[in-house]
Design an enzyme around this catalytic site. Structure first.
Site, PDB file in Angstrom:
ATOM      1  CB  VAL A 192     114.930 -62.050 -92.581  1.00  0.00           C
ATOM      2  CG1 VAL A 192     114.590 -61.729 -94.050  1.00  0.00           C
ATOM      3  CG2 VAL A 192     113.752 -63.095 -91.959  1.00  0.00           C
ATOM      4  CE  LYS A 193     123.646 -63.611 -96.293  1.00  0.00           C
ATOM      5  NZ  LYS A 193     124.376 -64.617 -96.818  1.00  0.00           N
ATOM      6  CG  LEU A 194     116.419 -58.358 -95.399  1.00  0.00           C
ATOM      7  CD1 LEU A 194     116.287 -57.419 -94.175  1.00  0.00           C
ATOM      8  CD2 LEU A 194     115.214 -58.403 -96.403  1.00  0.00           C
TER       9      LEU A 194
ATOM     10  CB  THR B 114     122.516 -70.342 -97.018  1.00  0.00           C
ATOM     11  OG1 THR B 114     121.169 -69.447 -96.627  1.00  0.00           O
ATOM     12  CG2 THR B 114     122.521 -71.561 -95.971  1.00  0.00           C
TER      13      THR B 114
END
Ligand code: E4P
Length: 217
Positions: A86-88, A27
């Site tokens: 965790v999208k960074l 997402t």
């Protein structure tokens, strides 16, 4: 190659999951907004719903652009469910935060990657996934698939464990070409997955089989 669906739409996630070929979900803030999911609490609640709808990894993006903010948001997201990745964003603070989470054993996805150098940094920071955006490169007349191939070569040269998550996939040919190159994962809309089902010879062949079966019964 793992199939991720790139959406925050629960119906589409369930449809892909029901097909039995879904390995996870990605997402981003734009996809959340598209579903009308706004406000920190609603967004966290929605991630929990997505995790319940699928069995695999679910990438949840931090909004902070500073290191401390990314750590705080990333920890909150990771605490929701072990499926959360965790999208960074691919900026200095994102790479630093990636190293922090990797060292803690929390899965990470470095996003908005548009060059081999950026992918190399993500791998060195221990990212679980790196997300090169192939469709957005194609949009500006740059060869997105060549970037995937180049990252594959560099990662293979050194045995990096970071998985190449080909993102911004738009169609079935993107999926097929990513598979030919050896991308570890692709993420795209539901249509890029269900479109792989289609072939006119399958349809006409099945119609003929059914017609012949009826003749004998
Ligand atoms: C990746 O994780 C992103 O959510 C996504 O693939 C972006 O795709 P788009 O270029 O179609 O917006």
């Amino acid at each position: 190659m793992k199939f991720f669906i790139d959406t925050a739409n629960l119906d589409q996630i369930k449809e892909a999951q029901d097909l039995g070929v879904l390995d996870g979900v990605t997402t981003n803030p734009s996809l959340m907004a598209k579903e009308g999911i706004t406000g920190a609490n609603n967004i966290l609640e929605h991630y929990t719903k997505i995790c319940k709808a699928v069995e695999g990894d679910v990438s949840a993006e931090v909004i902070a652009t500073d290191y401390e903010g990314m750590i705080a948001q990333g920890e909150e997201l990771a605490a929701l469910n072990p499926q959360i990745v965790v999208k960074l964003p691919m900026i200095a603070a994102g790479i630093k935060a990636c190293k922090y989470f990797s060292d803690k054993g929390i899965k990470t996805n470095v996003t908005l990657v548009f060059s081999v150098g950026q992918a190399l940094l993500a791998a060195k920071a221990g990212a679980t996934y790196v997300s090169p955006f192939l469709g957005r490169l194609d949009d500006i007349s740059t060869d997105g698939l060549q970037l995937i191939a180049d990252i594959r070569q560099v990662y293979d040269n050194y045995g990096f464990k970071t998985q190449i998550l080909s993102a911004s996939v738009r169609n079935t040919m993107h999926v097929i070409n990513c598979a030919k190159i050896g991308s570890d994962v692709m993420t795209g809309p539901l249509s890029s997955i269900t479109g792989l089902l289609n072939h006119p010879l399958t349809d006409s062949g099945l119609a003929k089989f059914l017609e012949d079966y009826k003749k004998g019964n």
